[in-house]
Every structure is written in structure tokens, then in C-alpha cells.
Scaffold this motif. Structure first.
Motif, short mmCIF file in Angstrom:
data_model
loop_
_atom_site.label_atom_id
_atom_site.label_comp_id
_atom_site.label_asym_id
_atom_site.label_seq_id
_atom_site.Cartn_x
_atom_site.Cartn_y
_atom_site.Cartn_z
N TYR A 188 -67.56 20.57 4.69
CA TYR A 188 -67.29 21.65 3.74
C TYR A 188 -68.24 21.67 2.54
N PRO A 189 -69.53 21.46 2.74
CA PRO A 189 -70.45 21.47 1.59
C PRO A 189 -70.58 22.84 0.95
N ASP A 190 -70.34 23.90 1.72
CA ASP A 190 -70.51 25.25 1.22
C ASP A 190 -69.19 25.87 0.76
N SER A 191 -68.10 25.10 0.79
CA SER A 191 -66.81 25.65 0.38
C SER A 191 -66.11 24.70 -0.58
N TYR A 192 -65.27 23.81 -0.09
CA TYR A 192 -64.43 22.99 -0.97
C TYR A 192 -65.23 22.07 -1.90
N TYR A 193 -66.46 21.73 -1.51
CA TYR A 193 -67.29 20.88 -2.37
C TYR A 193 -68.39 21.66 -3.10
N ASP A 194 -68.22 22.98 -3.15
CA ASP A 194 -69.12 23.85 -3.90
C ASP A 194 -68.34 24.39 -5.10
N GLU A 195 -68.67 23.94 -6.30
CA GLU A 195 -67.90 24.30 -7.50
C GLU A 195 -67.83 25.81 -7.72
N SER A 196 -68.93 26.50 -7.48
CA SER A 196 -68.92 27.95 -7.70
C SER A 196 -68.02 28.65 -6.69
N TRP A 197 -68.04 28.18 -5.45
CA TRP A 197 -67.16 28.76 -4.41
C TRP A 197 -65.70 28.52 -4.77
N VAL A 198 -65.38 27.30 -5.19
CA VAL A 198 -64.01 26.97 -5.58
C VAL A 198 -63.55 27.85 -6.75
N ALA A 199 -64.42 28.04 -7.73
CA ALA A 199 -64.07 28.88 -8.88
C ALA A 199 -63.76 30.31 -8.45
#
Length: 343
Positions: free
Chosen positions: A318-329
Motif C-alpha cells: 500500500y505505498p500509494d494509499s495507506y502509507y501515502d500521507e496526501s492520499w490518507v488526508a
């Protein structure tokens, strides 16, 4: 039984013999004296998640029932991890595989399905997974695996190296061999059914807590027993939570359920990564949040004991989702409040 079916079953059993048992990671937290925490790392399976066990059981169940046949495609409705594991076994048997999944599924999972030779069929509405899978199976003369119906019956809950037997065997020499509580999220409901049945079958005093994310109906169903419950949207935590009550979800083997907000899940996921030095997936964050709520109650009562949960898959997916701060925001907003509460 055909020669091909006999060969296929042998291939799956041989794959099992090549696989070592997954590790049970132990850690302690200074603020919780007398409580020992355990994380069973299911991410080390050949296909990378807890669903490797389920996929193996579903393939053996389908083969033994005569449903899976040579050269016929296998179709599954899955948000990712089950599809990855089933693609692995389909490739092992030389069968075409098609995963019917939401368009929002993590890119890394899609790549892994393709790596094992599988194809992806995307739907925009998670509630369309079942009808699309059934239609594909009919059009292609294939077999719809239907994990949400068969997960709880495909696994031998009495033993045969299921997840519950494995946990209790590995706990045998620990300070508290019989855990105070097992904590588990529910996707199909198959794993929670196996854990709950095994606890009762063996007569253990262990409690089973099932944690449920937002936009899932399992928690409400456990309280109301209304099988007609529906959610207008799917869970944002891949692998757990469902918008409808699944046939494999067995409420009567569960001692307690807890609704976990998505922000709490992500805060717990990030904290657990700091504790163990590895990135867990989001569903493991849901598990860990539930584990910490039990630990707080035990501490308040002066209780000691062991708490066990699962690392269902790796956060490397999940580098592009749950571990991407901007995606999480964008998807979940500010989670700092949950992080402070967890601390």
C-alpha cells in the motif's frame, strides 16, 4: 475422480508441505505490565497474506466437490488479497483466473494478481461484485469460488493446521499459554468462524473479539441479527468489512464486537509499524486498535495475560494509499486526534 483432479489435489498438498509455519511475534509495552502482546505474521505466506490459507482450503474444497475442472477458469469476488492468493494456486494448477474487484483496489495487489497470471475485472460499485462474478462464471463455463459463502465451511475448524490450532500450538511455552483474548477483523467471516469454533471445541477460556471498520454491517448484524442489513458504500479498509451480511459470517461464535473508526485504524497501523519495525497493512491496524482497547480494560482491572492478533498482510502492498500521507488526508482527513488518543 479424474487423473487431473488427483494431480491437482496432490500439487496443493505438496505446496503446503513446502511452506513453513508463520511466525508469532511477541512484544511488550512498558505501560502495560503483565500483558504480553502477540502478532501472528501471515504476510510471510508464499502469496503474501492470511488469505493464502483460505485460498488453499477453497481450492481443495472445490476440487473435492468436483466444481473445479481442468482448463476451466476460476472466478472470485475479492478486494485483493484473496484474489492474489487464488491467482497463485490457479497458476500452480495451470488454470485461468479472473478476479472481480472494486476499481479502487490497491495498485500493488493488481500487479501481484497479474504476476501470477490472473486477470482483473473491475466494478465501480462493490455491491456488484457478486452478480458480476456469477455472470462471468456462467458466460465462461467456469467456477465462481464465492469465498463469502464457502469460507467458513471449507476450513476444518477442528484442526488440520488451521490458523487457530497453529496459534495455540505456538503459544504452548509462553508465559500465558491460553490467551486472554484473540482479536480479529472479518472479511468473509471464515477466519473468525474458525477461531471461535476451535476455542469452543477445545474448551479454552479465551475470548474472541471481532473488530469491524466503518461502513460495514457485521457489527450491527451481530447486535440485531437482521440479515437484510445493507451499507450504501463499501469499507475503506481493504480485506475487512462488508456492505452486506455474508453467509460465512457466524455471529454466535463471537464473544464481543467492536466498531473501529477508519482514522483509528490508520493511527494504529502507523504505531504498530514503529513498534515492530515493519509496515503492516491497514486491516492489521484495525486489529491492533482493538487489541489496545482490550489491554486498557485489563490494565484497569489489574489483569494479566496474553493478547493475540494477526498481521494479515504487509504494508508494502500500500505505498500509494495507506502509507501515502496526501492520499490518507484526501480519503480520511486528519488522523492526528486518533494518534494522540492511541499514545
Amino acid at each position: 475422480m479424474s487423473n487431473w483432479t488427483r494431480h491437482a489435489i496432490n500439487e496443493i498438498n505438496a505446496d503446503f508441505q513446502r511452506s513453513a509455519e508463520t511466525h508469532l511475534i511477541r512484544f511488550r509495552l512498558a505501560d502495560y505490565p503483565g500483558i504480553v502482546f502477540y502478532l501472528k505474521d501471515e504476510s510471510t505466506h508464499p502469496s503474501g497474506s492470511l488469505k493464502h490459507r483460505l485460498a488453499r482450503s477453497l481450492f481443495l474444497y472445490g476440487l473435492a466437490n468436483g466444481w473445479i475442472k481442468e482448463n476451466r477458469p476460476v472466478i472470485e469476488a475479492s478486494s485483493g488479497s484473496t484474489a492474489v492468493s487464488e491467482a497463485y494456486f490457479a497458476q500452480l494448477l495451470g488454470l485461468p483466473f479472473i478476479a472481480v474487484m472494486p476499481a479502487s483496489t490497491a495498485k500493488r495487489k493488481i500487479e501481484q494478481i497479474a504476476f501470477y497470471g490472473g486477470q482483473c475485472h473491475f466494478v465501480t460499485d462493490p455491491c456488484e461484485l457478486y452478480s458480476a462474478s456469477t455472470q462471468l462464471a456462467r458466460e465462461l463455463n467456469g467456477h465462481f469460488m464465492d469465498q463469502f459463502t464457502y469460507a467458513e465451511r471449507a476450513t476444518d475448524w477442528r484442526g488440520n493446521n488451521n490458523i487457530a490450532e497453529s496459534i495455540f500450538r505456538q503459544m504452548a511455552l509462553e508465559p500465558f499459554p491460553v490467551p486472554h483474548t484473540l482479536i480479529m477483523g472479518a472479511g468473509t467471516g471464515g477466519t473468525s468462524a474458525t477461531l471461535g469454533r476451535y476455542i469452543r471445541y477445545q474448551g479454552f477460556a479465551t475470548q474472541l473479539l471481532v473488530v469491524d471498520p466503518e461502513h460495514s454491517v457485521f457489527f450491527d448484524y451481530w447486535h440485531s441479527r437482521d440479515a437484510a442489513l445493507r451499507s450504501a458504500r463499501g469499507s475503506q479498509i481493504e480485506g475487512i468489512g462488508r456492505p452486506r451480511v455474508e453467509p460465512s459470517f457466524m455471529p454466535d461464535v463471537i464473544d464481543e464486537m467492536m466498531k473501529v473508526p477508519d482514522g483509528a485504524t490508520l493511527a494504529a497501523m502507523l504505531k504498530l509499524a514503529q513498534i515492530i519495525g515493519r509496515k503492516p497493512g491497514a486491516s492489521t491496524g484495525t486489529n491492533f486498535w482493538g487489541m489496545m482497547q482490550v489491554a486498557k480494560r485489563m490494565r484497569a482491572k489489574g489483569e494479566q495475560g496474553a493478547l493475540v492478533t494477526l498481521m494479515c498482510d504487509s504494508g508494502e502492498r500500500y505505498p500509494d494509499s495507506y502509507y501515502d500521507e496526501s492520499w490518507v488526508a484526501r480519503q480520511f482527513g486528519d488522523i492526528s486526534g486518533w494518534q494522540r488518543e492511541l499514545e
